[in-house]
Design a protein around this motif. Structure first.
Motif, PDB file in Angstrom:
ATOM      1  N   ASP A 595       0.852  -1.189   0.000  1.00 23.88           N
ATOM      2  CA  ASP A 595       0.000   0.000   0.000  1.00 23.88           C
ATOM      3  C   ASP A 595       0.883   1.233   0.000  1.00 23.88           C
ATOM      4  O   ASP A 595       1.812   1.356   0.810  1.00 23.88           O
ATOM      5  CB  ASP A 595      -0.913   0.010   1.223  1.00 23.88           C
ATOM      6  CG  ASP A 595      -1.984  -1.061   1.149  1.00 23.88           C
ATOM      7  OD1 ASP A 595      -2.690  -1.129   0.130  1.00 23.88           O
ATOM      8  OD2 ASP A 595      -2.095  -1.848   2.107  1.00 23.88           O
ATOM      9  N   VAL A 596       0.601   2.150  -0.920  1.00 23.07           N
ATOM     10  CA  VAL A 596       1.396   3.361  -1.101  1.00 23.07           C
ATOM     11  C   VAL A 596       0.595   4.557  -0.613  1.00 23.07           C
ATOM     12  O   VAL A 596      -0.586   4.709  -0.950  1.00 23.07           O
ATOM     13  CB  VAL A 596       1.789   3.541  -2.581  1.00 23.07           C
ATOM     14  CG1 VAL A 596       2.542   4.849  -2.784  1.00 23.07           C
ATOM     15  CG2 VAL A 596       2.624   2.356  -3.053  1.00 23.07           C
ATOM     16  N   TYR A 597       1.251   5.400   0.153  1.00 23.07           N
ATOM     17  CA  TYR A 597       0.610   6.608   0.682  1.00 23.07           C
ATOM     18  C   TYR A 597       1.486   7.802   0.298  1.00 23.07           C
ATOM     19  O   TYR A 597       2.622   7.946   0.773  1.00 23.07           O
ATOM     20  CB  TYR A 597       0.463   6.520   2.202  1.00 23.07           C
ATOM     21  CG  TYR A 597      -0.342   5.326   2.658  1.00 23.07           C
ATOM     22  CD1 TYR A 597      -1.719   5.414   2.861  1.00 23.07           C
ATOM     23  CD2 TYR A 597       0.271   4.094   2.879  1.00 23.07           C
ATOM     24  CE1 TYR A 597      -2.460   4.311   3.273  1.00 23.07           C
ATOM     25  CE2 TYR A 597      -0.462   2.986   3.297  1.00 23.07           C
ATOM     26  CZ  TYR A 597      -1.820   3.103   3.488  1.00 23.07           C
ATOM     27  OH  TYR A 597      -2.552   2.001   3.888  1.00 23.07           O
ATOM     28  N   GLU A 598       0.939   8.643  -0.564  1.00 17.91           N
ATOM     29  CA  GLU A 598       1.693   9.791  -1.052  1.00 17.91           C
ATOM     30  C   GLU A 598       1.719  10.900  -0.008  1.00 17.91           C
ATOM     31  O   GLU A 598       0.686  11.244   0.596  1.00 17.91           O
ATOM     32  CB  GLU A 598       1.068  10.329  -2.343  1.00 17.91           C
ATOM     33  CG  GLU A 598       1.060   9.348  -3.502  1.00 17.91           C
ATOM     34  CD  GLU A 598       2.433   9.096  -4.077  1.00 17.91           C
ATOM     35  OE1 GLU A 598       3.367   9.871  -3.783  1.00 17.91           O
ATOM     36  OE2 GLU A 598       2.573   8.104  -4.834  1.00 17.91           O
ATOM     37  N   ALA A 599       2.899  11.487   0.190  1.00 16.09           N
ATOM     38  CA  ALA A 599       3.024  12.550   1.183  1.00 16.09           C
ATOM     39  C   ALA A 599       2.175  13.759   0.826  1.00 16.09           C
ATOM     40  O   ALA A 599       1.554  14.391   1.697  1.00 16.09           O
ATOM     41  CB  ALA A 599       4.490  12.957   1.324  1.00 16.09           C
ATOM     42  N   GLU A 600       2.102  14.091  -0.464  1.00 16.57           N
ATOM     43  CA  GLU A 600       1.343  15.278  -0.872  1.00 16.57           C
ATOM     44  C   GLU A 600      -0.159  15.102  -0.660  1.00 16.57           C
ATOM     45  O   GLU A 600      -0.894  16.095  -0.607  1.00 16.57           O
ATOM     46  CB  GLU A 600       1.636  15.626  -2.329  1.00 16.57           C
ATOM     47  CG  GLU A 600       1.153  14.608  -3.356  1.00 16.57           C
ATOM     48  CD  GLU A 600       2.143  13.501  -3.642  1.00 16.57           C
ATOM     49  OE1 GLU A 600       1.951  12.770  -4.629  1.00 16.57           O
ATOM     50  OE2 GLU A 600       3.121  13.373  -2.860  1.00 16.57           O
ATOM     51  N   ALA A 610       3.062  21.110  -0.451  1.00 13.48           N
ATOM     52  CA  ALA A 610       3.163  20.089  -1.492  1.00 13.48           C
ATOM     53  C   ALA A 610       3.312  20.760  -2.840  1.00 13.48           C
ATOM     54  O   ALA A 610       2.712  21.809  -3.091  1.00 13.48           O
ATOM     55  CB  ALA A 610       1.934  19.192  -1.483  1.00 13.48           C
ATOM     56  N   GLY A 611       4.093  20.131  -3.712  1.00 10.65           N
ATOM     57  CA  GLY A 611       4.257  20.700  -5.042  1.00 10.65           C
ATOM     58  C   GLY A 611       4.888  19.732  -6.014  1.00 10.65           C
ATOM     59  O   GLY A 611       5.358  18.649  -5.636  1.00 10.65           O
ATOM     60  N   LYS A 621       5.840  16.064  -4.139  1.00 11.15           N
ATOM     61  CA  LYS A 621       6.430  15.740  -2.848  1.00 11.15           C
ATOM     62  C   LYS A 621       5.990  16.786  -1.832  1.00 11.15           C
ATOM     63  O   LYS A 621       5.436  17.844  -2.193  1.00 11.15           O
ATOM     64  CB  LYS A 621       7.951  15.715  -2.928  1.00 11.15           C
ATOM     65  CG  LYS A 621       8.591  17.060  -3.296  1.00 11.15           C
ATOM     66  CD  LYS A 621      10.103  16.969  -3.336  1.00 11.15           C
ATOM     67  CE  LYS A 621      10.735  18.304  -3.739  1.00 11.15           C
ATOM     68  NZ  LYS A 621      12.206  18.241  -3.742  1.00 11.15           N
ATOM     69  N   ALA A 622       6.248  16.499  -0.565  1.00  7.44           N
ATOM     70  CA  ALA A 622       6.006  17.446   0.519  1.00  7.44           C
ATOM     71  C   ALA A 622       7.342  18.008   0.978  1.00  7.44           C
ATOM     72  O   ALA A 622       8.294  17.249   1.225  1.00  7.44           O
ATOM     73  CB  ALA A 622       5.284  16.776   1.678  1.00  7.44           C
ATOM     74  N   GLY A 623       7.429  19.319   1.092  1.00  6.24           N
ATOM     75  CA  GLY A 623       8.654  19.975   1.525  1.00  6.24           C
ATOM     76  C   GLY A 623       8.423  20.883   2.708  1.00  6.24           C
ATOM     77  O   GLY A 623       7.311  20.982   3.237  1.00  6.24           O
ATOM     78  N   ASN A 624       9.477  21.559   3.133  1.00  2.00           N
ATOM     79  CA  ASN A 624       9.442  22.477   4.288  1.00  2.00           C
ATOM     80  C   ASN A 624       9.022  21.748   5.559  1.00  2.00           C
ATOM     81  O   ASN A 624       8.231  22.252   6.362  1.00  2.00           O
ATOM     82  CB  ASN A 624       8.509  23.657   4.015  1.00  2.00           C
ATOM     83  CG  ASN A 624       8.926  24.467   2.814  1.00  2.00           C
ATOM     84  OD1 ASN A 624      10.104  24.781   2.647  1.00  2.00           O
ATOM     85  ND2 ASN A 624       7.977  24.764   1.933  1.00  2.00           N
ATOM     86  N   ILE A 625       9.542  20.544   5.728  1.00  2.00           N
ATOM     87  CA  ILE A 625       9.235  19.719   6.900  1.00  2.00           C
ATOM     88  C   ILE A 625      10.244  20.021   8.001  1.00  2.00           C
ATOM     89  O   ILE A 625      11.441  20.157   7.756  1.00  2.00           O
ATOM     90  CB  ILE A 625       9.278  18.224   6.526  1.00  2.00           C
ATOM     91  CG1 ILE A 625       8.221  17.915   5.465  1.00  2.00           C
ATOM     92  CG2 ILE A 625       9.086  17.335   7.741  1.00  2.00           C
ATOM     93  CD1 ILE A 625       8.346  16.539   4.847  1.00  2.00           C
ATOM     94  N   GLY A 626       9.767  20.113   9.242  1.00  2.00           N
ATOM     95  CA  GLY A 626      10.647  20.269  10.384  1.00  2.00           C
ATOM     96  C   GLY A 626      10.779  21.703  10.848  1.00  2.00           C
ATOM     97  O   GLY A 626      10.138  22.616  10.335  1.00  2.00           O
ATOM     98  N   GLY A 627      11.630  21.886  11.851  1.00  2.00           N
ATOM     99  CA  GLY A 627      11.807  23.200  12.440  1.00  2.00           C
ATOM    100  C   GLY A 627      10.695  23.589  13.384  1.00  2.00           C
ATOM    101  O   GLY A 627      10.544  24.751  13.736  1.00  2.00           O
ATOM    102  N   GLY A 628       9.895  22.629  13.817  1.00  2.43           N
ATOM    103  CA  GLY A 628       8.775  22.858  14.724  1.00  2.43           C
ATOM    104  C   GLY A 628       7.891  21.638  14.769  1.00  2.43           C
ATOM    105  O   GLY A 628       7.763  20.923  13.763  1.00  2.43           O
ATOM    106  N   ALA A 629       7.268  21.388  15.910  1.00  7.18           N
ATOM    107  CA  ALA A 629       6.477  20.170  16.069  1.00  7.18           C
ATOM    108  C   ALA A 629       5.300  20.097  15.113  1.00  7.18           C
ATOM    109  O   ALA A 629       4.855  19.015  14.733  1.00  7.18           O
ATOM    110  CB  ALA A 629       5.992  20.067  17.517  1.00  7.18           C
TER     111      ALA A 629
END
Length: 727
Positions: A595-600, A610-611, A621-629
């Motif tokens: 089973d595949v789950y796309e981040a976007e 997402a972009g 893909k999903a970007g700008n992850i992190g730097g805060g909970a």
């Protein structure tokens, strides 16, 4: 934005060829062309090209280095297995002679004739690179054309414009287009090829050819150039392999297949500085996505599909594991593609050399029977019918976690296998009935020679559902389509949750696994996210060579007895245009086991966005992850049939070390330290996770530091055992 064409494409208006071509008509031209039958291309060639190494070392292309490569090819043992071509790519040229013809750089290639003589003395063939049109220095010199009373400027198209995909805009494009209706144009091409022939050239690669090469500008249109070059080769009296490049538009394959020996169907396989190695798995995988569109176009009388350089003999520098190298060699061979290695032949890796010189696999490439894709998706099956009761069958695990890949023999139309031989291990596996299963590691392959059992298996009934007759929502709309079933297709899909096409009346007689043939249209990579009966999203990562000629792939899906609904779209990125789907029985194919789950398509928190991203599953893909909970990606509906330990593949992208912090169902946080060399191409990390029966929540983020970009997660059984039925 992707480099591919716009997502809603009406009928293309293609300008006709010049009077030079129309004087005889395309049919007459096809009957008189000699390029495909000039004695050099009844089977795909084997050899080496300089370009891959040039992407790592721009100073590599010199006469001294080419002499070393020729000697290394002979000494390595490769030549004894059929590798004979030494092809110089872009960069050998230093100027133009008094007749406007390209000549070598005197510093790097002081005597190209002596180099080619050396290559010939080694029992090899020599290749060279050039492009359509005329470059600025020759235009400015306005040299006289040999065999004509015309000069260079007399043969240029007016107004001046780009002569190939590398040309610039306006009337000073540096690469100028030739008008082949003008006197002297064919004579100029004859003179260039005659010069190459005088050096002893055996191979010409014509690059930057359009329509293709990511150019839709039909004011360039190099079809006439291809015809002119092919005619010049015939007139030269010297047999030369002729390849046109790159990622050509299949709409014009009547020209490519008639006037050239091979055509590049993909962009460059090399990273070219966008990763730390020559290539990587996402760039190999792209060939699996584009090839179905072209699989009907290759053969001894049609020419060959060129998948680009096969970088498998350079150790870790290739950017591929040994299993990935075998998979690359397998799909190139199943496609009957030219096999030309890259890298530095003086530094061959022994393991890669063994892969490249497996004579049983090389026989697949030379069989003259290009394969077709039988099953697409995560666990692919490709088949070549040799026509005498034997088949080549290649199975691939496209994911990073071990998985069982299966092929029911009835899908091939045979009741079973009297003989099964593994061509990579050189082992006889014995007879097989019903179905063949193999447990494959990450991105691995098994390549079989199969002798059928007597008897026939009737093809199962199928039912087609036209996209234009389905339920269209949002921006989705019907367009004319020359090669589509019913003459229409649906475009304008994706880039929003409501831009979809839904097949609401897909009816089957019983619960079970079915094959869904998807006939789609695209140039380059695009991806559908589709849902069956409002269940979770599934991804079909596709490719293609035309917006007018469909590409077909068959995906295993679970349907229930009675009426089903299947909806296609892509919330974030670009799906292909859609012609139709065709449903038929899976003939014993097991249910999808991953089973595949796309981040976007997950829940994006805080700063996460997402972009579009070209080489990523779902084309996003999903970007700008992190730097805060709060800046995390949450997968809320990760569903498994029973509690236990599962394999979780995390596909991510980063340039340098970054970390993800993972929680499952609110449990203890787990830090994953990751690394990579590119934000352009995903890499995989597989971990074991404990999941509960039913729905699970997986959160990936980094509360204190920067996380990598995230492509998707893939959940599969820990053992890799096949799933026998649908949930």
């Amino acid at each position: 934005m992707p480099p591919a064409r716009s997502r809603a494409v009406p009928v293309r208006h293609v300008p006709t060829l010049s009077r030079l071509v129309l004087a005889c008509g395309l049919t007459a031209l096809a009957s008189t062309a000699t390029a495909q039958v000039n004695g050099v291309a009844h089977r795909p060639y084997l050899g080496w090209s300089s370009f891959s190494q040039q992407t790592l070392d721009p100073a590599f292309l010199t006469q001294a280095n080419m002499l070393k490569q020729s000697d290394a090819l002979a000494a390595s043992g490769l030549q004894a297995h059929g590798y004979t071509y030494i092809n110089l790519d872009s960069g050998w040229m230093g100027g133009f002679d008094a007749n406007g013809r390209p000549i070598p750089d005197a510093t790097t290639f002081p005597d190209i004739k002596a180099l080619i003589d050396h290559i010939h003395a080694n029992g090899q063939k020599a290749g060279i690179y050039w492009i359509p049109g005329v470059e600025e220095p020759a235009v400015q010199a306005n040299s006289p054309i040999l065999g004509s009373d015309q000069h260079i400027q007399d043969i240029l198209a007016l107004p001046h414009r780009a002569g190939n995909a590398f040309g610039g805009p306006g009337e000073s494009p540096y690469h100028y287009k030739i008008d082949f209706s003008k006197a002297g144009a064919q004579a100029y091409m004859d003179s260039v090829v005659a010069l190459f022939a005088s050096w002893g050239v055996d191979f010409i690669k014509l690059d930057g050819v359009t329509p293709g090469s990511y150019s839709d500008d039909l004011s360039i249109d190099n079809r006439e150039d291809v015809v002119a070059w092919s005619r010049a080769i015939a007139k030269s009296g010297r047999p030369m392999w002729f390849t046109v490049s790159w990622q050509l538009d299949k709409d014009h394959n009547d020209i490519w297949s008639t006037w050239a020996n091979a055509r590049r169907i993909d962009d460059d396989v090399e990273c070219e500085g966008r990763c730390a190695t020559l290539t990587n798995w996402p760039r190999i995988e792209k060939r699996f996505r584009d090839l179905p569109s072209w699989q009907d176009a290759a053969g001894p009388t049609k020419g060959w599909n060129d998948l680009d350089t096969l970088d498998i003999t350079d150790g870790e520098l290739d950017g591929l594991s040994l299993d990935e190298k075998r998979s690359a060699m397998t799909i190139w061979s199943m496609a009957n593609a030219p096999l030309y290695l890259g890298g530095d032949l003086t530094k061959l890796d022994p393991e890669g050399l063994r892969i490249a010189t497996n004579d049983e696999v090389l026989a697949v490439d030379q069989s003259g029977h290009p394969a077709r894709q039988l099953v697409g998706g995560d666990h692919q099956v490709w088949v070549s019918d040799l026509g005498d009761g034997r088949y080549y069958v290649a199975l691939f695990n496209m994911n990073a976690a071990p998985a069982t890949v299966s092929v029911p023999w009835r899908l091939l139309g045979i009741p079973g296998a009297l003989r099964v031989r593994d061509l990579w291990t050189h082992k006889e596996l014995g007879p097989s009935v019903a179905r063949h299963d193999v447990l494959l590691p990450a991105h691995a392959t098994q390549l079989l020679l199969v002798q059928r059992l007597p008897g026939q298996v009737l093809a199962p009934p199928s039912k087609a559902y036209e996209a234009e007759a389905a339920t269209l929502a949002g921006t989705a709309q019907v367009f004319a389509c020359n090669g589509c079933s019913g003459g229409s297709k649906v475009g304008g899909l994706g880039l929003g949750t409501s831009n979809t096409v839904s097949f609401n009346e897909v009816t089957v007689p019983r619960d079970g696994v079915y094959l869904m043939q998807v006939d789609s249209l695209t140039l380059g990579l695009r991806s559908y996210l589709y849902r069956v009966n409002d269940g979770p999203y599934h991804t079909f990562n596709s490719g293609g060579g035309s917006f007018q000629l469909p590409s077909s792939s068959a995906l295993p899906i679970c349907l229930h007895a009675g009426t089903n609904r299947i909806r296609f779209g892509n919330d974030v990125s670009y799906p292909p245009d859609l012609d139709r789907i065709v449903i038929r029985d899976g003939m014993g194919l097991p249910a999808p086991s991953v089973d595949v789950y796309e981040a976007e398509a997950a829940t994006l928190g805080g700063t996460v966005t997402a972009g579009f991203s070209n080489y990523f599953s779902g084309l996003a893909k999903a970007g700008n992850i992190g730097g805060g909970a709060a800046n995390a990606v949450t997968f809320n509906q990760v569903t498994v049939p029973r509690a236990g330990v599962y394999q979780l593949e995390i596909d991510y992208a980063t340039k340098g070390p970054r970390s993800l912090v993972m929680t499952v169902n609110g449990g203890n946080a787990r830090q994953l330290d990751l690394d990579g060399s590119s934000f352009d191409d995903p890499v995989a990390r597989v971990v074991d996770v404990t999941l509960q029966a039913g729905n699970n929540t997986v959160v990936l983020g980094n509360p204190s530091g920067f996380g990598p970009d995230l492509d998707r997660i893939v959940v599969s059984a820990r053992s890799g055992a096949p799933v026998t039925g649908c949930p």
